[in-house]
Design an enzyme around this catalytic site. Structure first.
Site, PDB file in Angstrom:
ATOM      1  N   HIS A 279       3.426   0.928 -17.400  1.00 47.28           N
ATOM      2  CA  HIS A 279       3.071   0.170 -16.202  1.00 47.28           C
ATOM      3  C   HIS A 279       2.326   1.105 -15.246  1.00 47.28           C
ATOM      4  CE1 HIS A 279       3.424  -2.378 -12.671  1.00 47.28           C
ATOM      5  NE2 HIS A 279       3.976  -3.330 -13.399  1.00 47.28           N
ATOM      6  N   ARG A 302       0.190  -6.099  -5.855  1.00 45.70           N
ATOM      7  CA  ARG A 302      -1.265  -6.151  -6.062  1.00 45.70           C
ATOM      8  C   ARG A 302      -1.759  -7.592  -6.087  1.00 45.70           C
ATOM      9  NH1 ARG A 302      -1.933  -4.267 -11.160  1.00 45.70           N
ATOM     10  NH2 ARG A 302       0.251  -3.702 -11.501  1.00 45.70           N
TER      11      ARG A 302
END
Length: 499
Positions: A279, A302
C-alpha cells in the site's frame, strides 16, 4: 460508559484496537459467551468480517458455531478497515454503475492473462461484483450498519465505496454490530486465544480441527470454514518465502504466521502466493520512525481530495491503483533503510478534512497528522506552487498535469502561505496478500485437481485468485462479506445433512 470514554469514542476511529471504548464493547461481548453445545457444530477459524459473516449465516440456519480466534480479542484486521466496502449498483450511489467488474479485472492486471486460470478468476470476480449490492444491503438494512455515504477510491471509475456517517469507521461499525448480533444467540460460542494447529481429515472429508488453548490441546468436530487472514506481517515466515524482497518493508499487519499451510496439508491448492500488495500510504509516526508496524493512512483520504508530495512536489495521480502509486514511489531512493521507507507528504485541505473529520481527528490524536499552514508544511516554498496547480485543477480552472479527474471534497482555490492544510508523512507498507488457497464460487477449498475438498470452505484474505496483481480498495471487506456468507450457507447445508 464513563463520560471520559464516551468523549473518546466520539473523537475517534480507524485503529480502534487501541481505543478503550471499543475494547470495552469487545470485552462485554466476549464475557457473554455460552458453554459449548453438544449439538453437531460448524467451526469457523478467524473472527474478522469473513468469519463473522460465515457464523451469521450458520446461525441463521440454526447450526451451532464454534468460532476460534487466535488473538486475545476478536475482529482481526477487518475491525481496522477505514475506507469502506464496495457495492454496485446500490441506492446510495448517485450515478449508474455497471463498471465494477471491469474495474476489478483491470486492477487485477497480468493475472487475468493466464488462460489456465482465467475462467476460475472470472467466476470469482463475477460472484464478488454481482453480489456486492446484496452484501451492502445485508449489512445496512438487515444488520443496521449505516453505509449510506459513498466515496471514490483509487482505481475505481466511479464512487462505490460505502461507509457510514457516524464516528466509527466502517470496519469497526460492521464488526462490533455482527459480534453483538451473534452474541445474542445461544448457538454461538466464541473461543479467543485459540490457535488452530491441525485440520482433521478422514479419507472422505474434513472432520474438524485440533487447536491449542493455553497449555491444552483440544479438538472440535464439524464442517470447517477458514477465515484466518493472510500473511502480510509474517516477514520471517511465508512473506520471506514467497516475497523475500519485501522482508525489509514495514507492514500494517502484526507479525502473525499465515494459515495457508494448514490447508495445503489436507490437499488445498495455492494460487498467487507471490502477489503481495504494498500500500502506498502507511503513516510514519514521528515519535517512532523506525516502527515495523504502521497505521494505514486510509485510501479515502486521497479519495476525498488528499494529494501526495515528494520533495515538495506532486509526482503521481493519487487516484491511480495502489500498485501504480507504489511503483512510482519505489522508483525513487528511500530515505531510510531499516525499515525501508520513504518521505512522502499526504496533504488535505479544509474541505477534505470536513468530509473526513473523524478520520483526521484520530490521526491528529495519535500524532500521525498535524494541522499546519502551507508555509509550515514547507518553509522553502517549493510546495506552494504544486498545491496551487492542484487547486486550480480541482476547481476546474485547469487540467491536472497527472490526469486526475476527481478531487473529492477539496475546496481550497487560492493557495497562500497561511492557508490551512492537514499533513502527515507516509511511506509504502506491506498491506495485503492476494494469494492463498484456491476456492470455487461456492467458497469450497479446491485441491490440486480443482476438485472441492469435502467439508472445507474458506473466505477472505486466506484465499487466492480473486484480486490478481492488485486489490481495489474497498474490496477486502466486500470479499469477506460475500464469500463469508456463501461459506456459511454451504457449511450449514453440509452440517445439517451430516449423520
Amino acid at each position: 460508559m464513563r463520560p471520559g470514554k464516551q468523549t473518546l469514542l466520539t473523537v475517534v476511529l480507524p485503529s480502534i484496537v487501541l481505543i478503550p471504548a471499543i475494547a470495552l464493547i469487545l470485552n462485554r461481548l466476549m464475557s457473554a459467551t455460552t458453554a459449548p453445545s453438544s449439538t453437531r457444530s460448524a467451526i469457523v477459524v478467524g473472527s474478522g468480517l469473513a468469519g463473522l459473516s460465515a457464523a451469521s449465516q450458520l446461525i441463521a440456519h440454526n447450526v451451532p458455531v464454534h468460532l476460534l480466534e487466535r488473538a486475545a480479542k476478536p475482529g482481526g484486521n477487518s475491525i481496522k478497515a477505514s475506507s469502506g466496502i464496495n457495492g454496485a449498483p446500490t441506492r446510495f450511489q448517485t450515478t449508474q454503475d455497471s463498471l465494477f467488474y471491469e474495474d476489478t479485472v483491470r486492477s487485477a492486471g497480468n493475472a487475468f492473462k493466464d488462460s489456465k486460470m482465467r475462467e476460475c478468476r472470472q467466476k470469482l470476480v463475477t460472484t464478488l461484483t454481482n453480489t456486492s449490492e446484496s452484501a451492502v444491503y445485508w449489512l445496512n438494512d438487515e444488520k443496521g450498519v449505516d453505509l449510506s455515504r459513498v466515496g471514490q477510491l483509487g482505481g475505481h471509475s466511479l464512487p462505490r465505496t460505502h461507509r457510514g456517517a457516524g464516528k466509527l469507521p466502517p470496519g469497526a461499525a460492521i464488526v462490533t454490530t455482527l459480534l453483538k448480533s451473534l452474541q445474542q444467540s445461544p448457538l454461538f460460542h466464541l473461543h479467543t486465544g485459540s490457535l488452530v494447529t491441525k485440520v482433521l481429515k478422514s479419507a472422505e472429508s474434513v472432520e474438524g480441527v485440533e487447536y491449542s488453548e493455553g497449555d491444552e490441546t483440544k479438538t472440535l468436530h464439524g464442517a470447517v470454514v477458514f477465515a484466518s487472514g493472510g500473511f502480510a506481517g509474517d516477514s520471517k515466515g511465508m512473506l520471506a518465502e514467497y516475497r523475500p524482497d519485501l522482508a525489509g518493508f514495514p507492514s500494517t499487519n502484526e507479525a502473525i504466521p499465515g494459515s495457508q499451510k494448514l490447508l495445503t496439508a489436507v490437499g488445498a491448492q495455492l494460487l498467487d502466493m507471490e502477489l503481495v500488495q504494498v500500500h502506498p500510504t502507511g503513516f510514519v509516526d514521528p515519535k517512532n520512525v523506525g516502527a515495523l508496524v504502521k497505521f494505514l493512512a486510509a485510501e479515502i483520504l486521497r479519495g476525498e481530495g488528499g494529494l501526495l508530495l515528494l520533495n515538495g512536489k506532486r509526482f503521481v495521480n493519487e487516484m491511480e491503483t495502489r500498485q501504480h502509486i507504489t511503483d512510482v514511489i519505489l522508483s525513487t531512493p528511500p530515505v531510510d533503510t531499516s525499515p525501508q521507507q520513504w518521505d512522502i507528504q499526504l496533504v488535505l485541505d479544509e474541505g477534505a478534512y470536513n468530509a473526513l473529520s473523524s478520520h483526521v481527528d484520530f490521526y491528529i490524536f495519535k500524532g500521525l497528522m498535524r494541522k499546519a499552514t502551507v508555509s509550515e508544511l514547507d518553509p522553502s516554498g517549493v510546495a506552494l506552487p504544486s498545491i496551487q496547480e492542484y487547486a486550480k485543477a480541482a476547481a476546474g480552472l485547469a487540467s491536472d498535469p497527472f490526469s486526475r479527474k476527481t478531487f473529492g471534497s477539496w475546496v481550497l482555490k487560492e493557495v497562500k502561505p497561511d492557508s490551512i492544510v492537514y499533513v502527515g508523512r507516509v511511506t509504502p507498507v506491506v498491506h495485503f496478500t492476494m494469494g492463498g488457497v484456491l476456492i470455487s464460487q461456492d467458497a469450497e477449498v479446491l485441491d490440486a485437481d480443482g476438485k472441492p475438498i469435502k467439508g472445507l470452505w474458506a473466505a477472505g484474505e486466506i484465499t487466492g485468485g480473486l484480486h490478481g496483481d492488485n486489490r481495489l480498495g474497498g474490496s477486502s471487506l466486500l470479499e469477506c462479506a460475500v464469500f463469508g456468507r456463501i461459506a456459511g450457507d454451504q457449511a450449514a447445508a453440509f452440517a445439517r445433512s451430516y449423520h
